[in-house]
Enzyme design. Structure first.
Site, PDB file in Angstrom:
ATOM      1  N   ARG A  85     -12.406 -13.977 -73.336  1.00 28.61           N
ATOM      2  CA  ARG A  85     -12.080 -15.276 -73.955  1.00 28.61           C
ATOM      3  C   ARG A  85     -10.562 -15.471 -73.981  1.00 28.61           C
ATOM      4  NH1 ARG A  85     -12.228 -14.731 -80.485  1.00 28.61           N
ATOM      5  NH2 ARG A  85     -12.190 -12.470 -80.629  1.00 28.61           N
TER       6      ARG A  85
ATOM      7  N   GLU B 133     -21.290 -30.624 -80.726  1.00 28.56           N
ATOM      8  CA  GLU B 133     -21.267 -30.149 -79.337  1.00 28.56           C
ATOM      9  C   GLU B 133     -21.960 -31.105 -78.372  1.00 28.56           C
ATOM     10  OE1 GLU B 133     -22.407 -28.448 -81.948  1.00 28.56           O
ATOM     11  OE2 GLU B 133     -20.846 -26.941 -82.270  1.00 28.56           O
TER      12      GLU B 133
ATOM     13  N   PHE C  77     -23.928 -22.597 -78.589  1.00 28.83           N
ATOM     14  CA  PHE C  77     -23.901 -24.046 -78.835  1.00 28.83           C
ATOM     15  C   PHE C  77     -23.663 -24.839 -77.547  1.00 28.83           C
ATOM     16  CE2 PHE C  77     -21.907 -21.813 -82.567  1.00 28.83           C
ATOM     17  CZ  PHE C  77     -23.113 -21.624 -83.213  1.00 28.83           C
TER      18      PHE C  77
ATOM     19  N   HIS D 196     -18.104 -16.013 -76.532  1.00 28.36           N
ATOM     20  CA  HIS D 196     -19.017 -15.363 -77.483  1.00 28.36           C
ATOM     21  C   HIS D 196     -20.437 -15.272 -76.935  1.00 28.36           C
ATOM     22  CE1 HIS D 196     -15.493 -16.208 -79.842  1.00 28.36           C
ATOM     23  NE2 HIS D 196     -15.957 -15.548 -80.877  1.00 28.36           N
TER      24      HIS D 196
ATOM     25  N   ASP E 119     -21.395 -11.326 -86.614  1.00 27.67           N
ATOM     26  CA  ASP E 119     -21.987 -12.627 -86.943  1.00 27.67           C
ATOM     27  C   ASP E 119     -23.514 -12.604 -86.844  1.00 27.67           C
ATOM     28  OD1 ASP E 119     -19.752 -13.975 -87.689  1.00 27.67           O
ATOM     29  OD2 ASP E 119     -19.524 -15.123 -85.838  1.00 27.67           O
TER      30      ASP E 119
ATOM     31  N   ARG F 248     -16.406 -12.037 -76.520  1.00 24.34           N
ATOM     32  CA  ARG F 248     -15.519 -11.915 -77.684  1.00 24.34           C
ATOM     33  C   ARG F 248     -14.822 -10.560 -77.702  1.00 24.34           C
ATOM     34  NH1 ARG F 248     -16.480  -9.749 -83.095  1.00 24.34           N
ATOM     35  NH2 ARG F 248     -14.900 -10.597 -84.481  1.00 24.34           N
TER      36      ARG F 248
END
Lengths: 313, 281
Positions: A10, A58, A83, A109, A117, A167
């Site tokens: 990322r 999104e 998303f 991610h 998460d 990530r």
């Protein structure tokens, strides 16, 4: 391994956007309230007038990017894979895919290496979703060098591209010098003739480690990096299957619909070969440190070695 | 507008309605109701308002139109054909295999179509993205988008409205066709979107409320839209679903159903009489 540099792809994405942005003023970036995490903030800092935050919306972001593409701009639309590919799937399908618009979806991610998460944010379905859209290019770079090259290739490609970034900081094993990247072309990282290990994303480095370990056990593994999941480098995969006779696929994605199934579909039609798929086995992830999760889900060199030894028995 | 201009537009609206009937009858399917309710709007956009060039449909500085309520493609196609983007004779090929007139608009197949739409709620986002891009590029073109009153039940529409206001897209004009009916019945029975103008104002739009079948009111609203700076503009137009064909008016059943041969003849007779009336004015 201790002295190997580690960078999350990322970060590579953000850096590559900034670099490309300096060269091309038709490149614009959309984000959905995640610029700090997707690293488009790196681009935003350099080019605040062409970074557009869409807020936590999104679906609108993806279709707005499609509209901007019809005006001749090259939008990169970014969010977490969950998303971008998940929530906004239908916008990607109908507003980008169907009209074949020149939008790049920068999804960060991806996979379970999201870590703490937990499952709600660990997208292991994005390859499956994006592969199913006609004309969509699907890329999943393995390290910093490849990720930056992939962003550039995506910009230069005319048509929709889905890019998956991670990530977690991962080892940089490619050499910058002399590195070239082409959409649709796989890369043989280690020659071998007993088993072919086809990997994508952060699993490529694991496959390389497994290849070395297997060598010590007397097994010669051909390690292939398939950054482009679609269109698949069919010739390279077929050649590996013919010459090695055994294939293992490795991906940080569900075993349903991703690289493993793409390889199986190709081989079952054109070169039936025993295949083992390493991936997330039709289950959700959960919270935990990324490295522990990867080990727990068998997304590590040790597990690849285990599977290879079993397959080569 | 002059009396003769208005007469011309009224005649074109009759022909757009005929094109809608020709298309849906030829297709044996399609959406006449919401196409007919927007016939004056399609006519005004392509007959007067928009800067377009049928000889050069991809002209970079043209105004854009996104049919967010993509199922009313028969109305858009009729207006585009009458404006000269393609032959009017092709309208009955709507939805046929091999036709460039898809059931819902396809920007890559049909000259003059600026965005592929059909999945409700997405067109308005695309239009907002176009308006944003035009601002970034320094183009003075305007972007128009038409939504159904049922369509605004989609959450994405309100995401797009927030976006349009946030980025001060005063080059964007949103038109809502408030014909009051959707597939399952009256919009306020299915899932009320009312009060529409108040909601738009709360989202930062400047709003005009008009009779969508009245060209004077359309002209005034679009003029007001152009003068509005700093905020996006919305036109909420009250219309009659199925307008112009007696047995289709205010009937939810004619949302997505084609006229049979007998119904086709009745509709064309009615519209021919309306056209003759306009021409005799």
């Amino acid at each position: 391994m201790a002295d190997v540099k580690k960078i999350a792809t990322r970060d590579s994405y953000g850096n590559a956007l900034k670099e490309l942005g300096a060269e091309h003023d038709d490149l614009i970036v959309f984000d959905a309230d995640l610029a700090g995490a997707t690293k488009t903030a790196t681009f935003q800092k350099a080019f605040p007038d062409r970074h557009f935050d869409c807020g936590i919306a999104e679906g609108n972001m993806i279709a707005a990017a499609a509209g901007a593409a019809t005006m001749g701009l090259v939008p990169f639309a970014s969010s977490f894979a969950m998303f971008a590919a998940g929530r906004a799937f239908e916008q990607v399908r109908n507003s980008i895919g169907y009209p074949h618009l020149n939008v790049k979806i920068g999804a960060t991610h991806g996979g379970i290496s999201v870590g703490e998460d937990g499952a709600s944010h660990q997208c292991c379905e994005d390859f499956a979703l994006m592969r199913s859209i006609p004309g969509m290019v699907v890329l999943c770079p393995s390290d910093d060098v490849e990720a930056r090259a992939a962003v550039r290739a995506a910009y230069e490609h005319v048509g929709p591209v889905y890019l998956r970034f991670g990530r977690l900081a991962v080892p940089v094993f490619h050499q910058e010098e002399g590195f070239s990247f082409q959409i649709g072309k796989g890369e043989v990282l280690q020659e071998g003739g007993d088993v072919a290990i086809l990997a994508t994303g952060l699993m490529v480095n694991e496959a390389l480690e497994a290849g070395k370990a297997l060598k010590e056990r007397g097994i010669s593994a051909r390690v292939i990096n398939l950054c482009t999941i679609k269109p698949l480098d069919e010739e390279l995969v077929l050649q590996a299957a013919r010459e090695c006779g055994r294939v293992i696929t490795c991906e940080e994605h569900s075993v349903i619909g991703g690289l493993g199934e793409a390889v199986c579909a190709l081989l079952s039609e054109r070169c039936p070969t025993p295949v083992r798929r390493i991936g997330v086995n039709d289950e959700f992830g959960h919270s935990g440190p990324a490295a522990d999760l990867l080990r727990q889900f068998g997304l590590c060199a040790d597990h690849i070695v285990e599977v290879a030894l079993d397959l080569c028995k | 507008m002059t009396a003769s201009e208005k007469k011309q537009l009224m005649a074109m609206a009759c022909k757009v309605r005929m094109g809608i009937i020709e298309g849906t009858h030829g297709a044996k399917a399609g959406h006449p109701g919401g196409s007919l309710s927007a016939a004056e709007l399609f006519t005004y956009l392509y007959g007067k308002e928009m800067r377009v060039d049928p000889k050069n449909p991809k002209w970079e500085d043209r105004d854009r139109f996104v049919l967010s309520k993509g199922h009313t493609a028969p109305g858009l196609y009729a207006a585009l054909a009458l404006r000269g983007f393609f032959p009017v004779e092709d309208l009955p090929t709507l939805r046929h295999i091999g036709s460039y007139l898809q059931g819902h608009p396809n920007m890559n197949e049909t000259p003059g179509v600026d965005m592929s739409t059909g999945s409700l709620g997405q067109g308005v986002s695309a239009a907002a993205g176009m308006a944003l891009a035009a601002k970034y590029q320094g183009r003075d073109c305007r972007v128009y988008t038409l939504l159904g009153d049922g369509e605004i039940q989609e959450g994405e529409v309100w995401e797009a409205f927030m976006f349009a206001h946030h980025y001060k897209l005063d080059n964007l004009c949103v038109i809502i066709d408030n014909n009051g009916l959707q597939i399952d019945g009256p919009v306020d029975k299915v899932m009320s979107p009312y009060p529409i103008p108040d909601k738009l104002k709360a989202f930062g739009f400047a709003v005009a409320e008009i009779d969508g079948h009245d060209f004077d009111q359309l002209e005034a609203a679009f003029a007001q839209a152009k003068q509005t700076k700093g905020v996006p503009f919305a036109i909420v137009m009250k219309t009659t679903k199925g307008k112009g064909v007696s047995y289709m008016e205010n009937q939810a059943g004619w949302h997505g159903k084609a006229p049979n041969d007998e119904e086709y003849k009745i509709a064309m007779d009615e519209l021919t009489a309306q056209l003759a009336e306009v021409e005799a004015m």
